[in-house]
Design a protein around this motif. Structure first.
Motif, mmCIF file in Angstrom:
data_model
loop_
_atom_site.group_PDB
_atom_site.id
_atom_site.type_symbol
_atom_site.label_atom_id
_atom_site.label_comp_id
_atom_site.label_asym_id
_atom_site.label_seq_id
_atom_site.Cartn_x
_atom_site.Cartn_y
_atom_site.Cartn_z
ATOM 1 N N GLY A 169 -29.195 -28.561 -12.855
ATOM 2 C CA GLY A 169 -27.907 -28.728 -12.923
ATOM 3 C C GLY A 169 -27.509 -27.840 -13.944
ATOM 4 N N GLY A 170 -26.063 -27.492 -13.876
ATOM 5 C CA GLY A 170 -25.506 -26.495 -14.772
ATOM 6 C C GLY A 170 -25.198 -27.072 -16.135
ATOM 7 N N GLY A 171 -24.958 -26.210 -17.098
ATOM 8 C CA GLY A 171 -24.652 -26.760 -18.401
ATOM 9 C C GLY A 171 -23.272 -26.924 -18.852
ATOM 10 N N GLY A 172 -22.806 -27.869 -19.615
ATOM 11 C CA GLY A 172 -21.441 -28.473 -19.831
ATOM 12 C C GLY A 172 -20.736 -27.367 -20.848
ATOM 13 N N GLY A 173 -19.507 -27.540 -20.702
ATOM 14 C CA GLY A 173 -18.765 -26.564 -21.702
ATOM 15 C C GLY A 173 -18.365 -27.385 -23.059
ATOM 16 N N ALA A 174 -18.388 -26.603 -24.122
ATOM 17 C CA ALA A 174 -18.107 -27.141 -25.356
ATOM 18 C C ALA A 174 -16.767 -26.918 -25.945
ATOM 19 C CB ALA A 174 -19.149 -26.386 -26.397
ATOM 20 N N VAL A 175 -16.262 -27.962 -26.353
ATOM 21 C CA VAL A 175 -14.998 -28.398 -27.085
ATOM 22 C C VAL A 175 -13.838 -28.042 -25.994
ATOM 23 C CG1 VAL A 175 -13.585 -27.302 -29.022
ATOM 24 C CG2 VAL A 175 -15.945 -27.311 -29.428
ATOM 25 N N PHE A 176 -13.445 -29.303 -25.706
ATOM 26 C CA PHE A 176 -12.525 -29.438 -24.614
ATOM 27 C C PHE A 176 -13.159 -28.864 -23.479
ATOM 28 C CE2 PHE A 176 -8.784 -28.936 -27.921
ATOM 29 C CZ PHE A 176 -8.194 -30.357 -27.591
ATOM 30 N N GLY A 177 -14.343 -29.456 -23.312
ATOM 31 C CA GLY A 177 -15.132 -28.787 -22.208
ATOM 32 C C GLY A 177 -15.146 -29.712 -20.928
ATOM 33 N N SER A 178 -15.210 -28.862 -19.948
ATOM 34 C CA SER A 178 -15.309 -29.401 -18.361
ATOM 35 C C SER A 178 -16.817 -29.733 -18.148
ATOM 36 C CB SER A 178 -14.812 -28.648 -17.320
ATOM 37 O OG SER A 178 -15.457 -27.262 -17.384
ATOM 38 N N GLY A 179 -17.018 -30.682 -17.319
ATOM 39 C CA GLY A 179 -18.486 -30.978 -16.943
ATOM 40 C C GLY A 179 -19.156 -30.153 -16.000
ATOM 41 N N ALA A 180 -20.313 -30.147 -15.911
ATOM 42 C CA ALA A 180 -21.029 -29.156 -14.987
ATOM 43 C C ALA A 180 -21.736 -29.529 -13.576
ATOM 44 C CB ALA A 180 -22.438 -28.426 -15.723
ATOM 45 N N GLY A 181 -21.480 -28.757 -12.641
ATOM 46 C CA GLY A 181 -22.100 -29.311 -11.364
ATOM 47 C C GLY A 181 -23.439 -29.443 -11.177
ATOM 48 N N ALA A 182 -23.803 -30.565 -10.281
ATOM 49 C CA ALA A 182 -25.197 -30.789 -10.135
ATOM 50 C C ALA A 182 -26.041 -29.560 -9.322
ATOM 51 C CB ALA A 182 -25.464 -32.163 -9.277
ATOM 52 N N GLY A 183 -27.014 -29.526 -9.439
ATOM 53 C CA GLY A 183 -27.887 -28.474 -8.757
ATOM 54 C C GLY A 183 -27.932 -28.745 -7.415
ATOM 55 N N GLY A 184 -27.887 -27.833 -6.417
ATOM 56 C CA GLY A 184 -27.988 -27.831 -5.055
ATOM 57 C C GLY A 184 -29.033 -28.889 -4.489
ATOM 58 N N THR A 217 -30.209 -35.541 -16.501
ATOM 59 C CA THR A 217 -31.330 -36.093 -16.414
ATOM 60 C C THR A 217 -32.503 -35.240 -15.855
ATOM 61 O OG1 THR A 217 -30.479 -38.484 -16.380
ATOM 62 C CG2 THR A 217 -32.919 -38.232 -15.918
ATOM 63 N N ALA A 218 -33.674 -35.131 -16.671
ATOM 64 C CA ALA A 218 -34.746 -34.211 -16.136
ATOM 65 C C ALA A 218 -35.320 -34.710 -14.706
ATOM 66 C CB ALA A 218 -35.964 -34.185 -16.949
ATOM 67 N N ASN A 219 -35.397 -33.734 -13.745
ATOM 68 C CA ASN A 219 -35.771 -33.686 -12.578
ATOM 69 C C ASN A 219 -35.118 -34.357 -11.386
ATOM 70 O OD1 ASN A 219 -38.867 -34.127 -14.352
ATOM 71 N ND2 ASN A 219 -38.458 -32.243 -12.962
ATOM 72 N N THR A 220 -33.706 -34.457 -11.991
ATOM 73 C CA THR A 220 -32.862 -35.049 -10.779
ATOM 74 C C THR A 220 -31.744 -33.995 -10.536
ATOM 75 O OG1 THR A 220 -30.967 -35.867 -12.566
ATOM 76 C CG2 THR A 220 -32.565 -37.304 -12.244
ATOM 77 N N GLY A 221 -31.560 -32.712 -11.223
ATOM 78 C CA GLY A 221 -30.665 -31.752 -11.148
ATOM 79 C C GLY A 221 -29.421 -32.328 -11.549
ATOM 80 N N GLY A 222 -29.086 -33.402 -12.591
ATOM 81 C CA GLY A 222 -28.009 -33.614 -12.851
ATOM 82 C C GLY A 222 -27.198 -32.794 -13.595
ATOM 83 N N GLY A 223 -25.776 -32.557 -13.627
ATOM 84 C CA GLY A 223 -25.169 -31.648 -14.400
ATOM 85 C C GLY A 223 -24.787 -32.202 -15.584
ATOM 86 N N GLY A 224 -24.934 -31.154 -16.781
ATOM 87 C CA GLY A 224 -24.552 -31.201 -18.196
ATOM 88 C C GLY A 224 -23.119 -31.965 -18.269
ATOM 89 N N ALA A 225 -22.732 -32.643 -19.252
ATOM 90 C CA ALA A 225 -21.421 -32.936 -19.544
ATOM 91 C C ALA A 225 -20.701 -32.165 -20.393
ATOM 92 C CB ALA A 225 -21.660 -34.472 -20.176
ATOM 93 N N GLY A 226 -19.345 -32.087 -20.427
ATOM 94 C CA GLY A 226 -18.585 -31.630 -21.213
ATOM 95 C C GLY A 226 -18.447 -32.100 -22.629
ATOM 96 N N GLN A 227 -18.115 -31.558 -23.669
ATOM 97 C CA GLN A 227 -17.846 -32.087 -24.987
ATOM 98 C C GLN A 227 -16.317 -32.208 -25.065
ATOM 99 O OE1 GLN A 227 -18.351 -29.700 -28.430
ATOM 100 N NE2 GLN A 227 -19.481 -31.336 -29.598
ATOM 101 N N GLY A 228 -16.044 -33.529 -25.648
ATOM 102 C CA GLY A 228 -14.822 -33.940 -25.707
ATOM 103 C C GLY A 228 -14.099 -33.443 -27.136
#
Length: 319
Positions: free
Chosen positions: A47-62, A262-273
């Protein structure tokens, strides 16, 4: 003379059954099949890494599950994609995350799933686009026109689709908005930022796109959830929840482990509020996984009853 064994003179052999087998790779390695056959293969990227400070969420892995993929008896290389690095704005200001890494099964006619798109940071007066990938990162907006900068999913395109688009920032533009779009998931698009009714519209972060369930390992497991978008608490907004299947949930606190996919799920990282608590860092993407399911088959040596031989060959159970 009548022969009860179907015409073969000699001792009949009982068949030996090789049981069905499921092999899971949580890290890169080599797969060796019991025999050349068509297997069910699930390949999930990081999964992708989330954006920091007013950050948007990242997409899941294919996310790609192939029901009948030809697998040779020779060794097959397996690559597990790492999750994308989190946006790290601890030195001051925001920061975008990094795209997740691809997961690959095979060298000849491989199955490749693409890493999830990154989440991005707030930038006053400008849009910051979510990254494209297996599933796309969420749109990011401090002010200006929302919607046009969400990350595209299923990039590059596969059939069936390996993922979905990220979510939009708040729609009625131009608006000042503190809530950001969520990352897309394997099963659904990322959620849009919404309004809590506070002084700034669009202050709730979007909910991560849901992942997809598979029973390849014997029980139903959901993987490939998108990361939640950061919210603007000062205006009464809330943080976006992670998508089912390992997506990280947005938080203002940099040390909150729930930000990470979560590891081994390809879940995307969250953005920071916002406003942030501690350093300006977001969620890391979850690593990928590869699972191979081999069907049971029958083998034997020596003298065979011709009736049984006919039956097994006809059923394609002769090896």
């Amino acid at each position: 003379m009548s022969l009860s064994n179907g015409g073969v003179i000699g001792t009949d052999n009982d068949p030996a059954t090789t049981a069905a087998k499921v092999t899971t790779f949580n890290s890169s390695g080599t797969f060796t099949a019991a025999k050349a056959s068509d297997c069910t293969v699930l390949v999930v990227a990081g999964g992708g890494g989330g954006g920091a400070v007013f950050g948007s969420g990242a997409g899941a892995g294919g996310y790609r599950e192939i029901a009948s993929h030809p697998v040779p008896a020779s060794d097959v290389p397996v690559t597990i994609g790492a999750g994308g690095a989190k946006g790290d704005g601890s030195a001051g200001g925001g920061a975008q995350g990094a795209q997740g890494a691809n997961s690959v099964f095979g060298a000849s006619s491989p199955i490749t799933s693409t890493g999830g798109g990154y989440g991005n940071r707030g930038s006053s007066g400008a849009n910051s686009a979510g990254g494209a990938g297996g599933s796309g990162g969420g749109a990011n907006l401090s002010s200006g026109t929302p919607g046009a900068n969400k990350g595209a999913g299923n990039t590059p395109p596969t059939s069936p689709s390996q993922g979905n688009n990220g979510g939009n920032s708040y729609e009625p533009a131009p608006e000042h908005t503190g809530g950001q779009g969520a990352g897309g998931g394997a099963g659904a698009v990322g959620g849009n930022a919404t309004s809590s009714g506070g002084p700034y519209n669009g202050d709730n972060g979007g909910t991560g796109g849901a992942g997809t369930a598979s029973s390849i390992s014997g029980s139903s497991v959901t993987r490939g959830g998108g990361g939640g978008g950061g919210g603007y608490v000062t205006s009464g907004g809330s943080q976006g929840a992670g998508g089912a299947g390992g997506g990280g949930t947005a938080s203002r606190t940099a040390t909150d482990s729930g930000l990470d996919g979560t590891a081994n799920t390809g879940g995307g990282g969250a953005g920071q509020g916002y406003p942030i608590i501690g350093a300006g860092t977001a969620g890391t993407g979850g690593s990928g996984v590869v699972i191979v399911s081999e069907a049971a088959f029958i083998t034997a040596s020596g003298v065979w009853n011709m009736d049984d031989l006919y039956t097994y060959v006809k059923a394609d159970n002769w090896a």
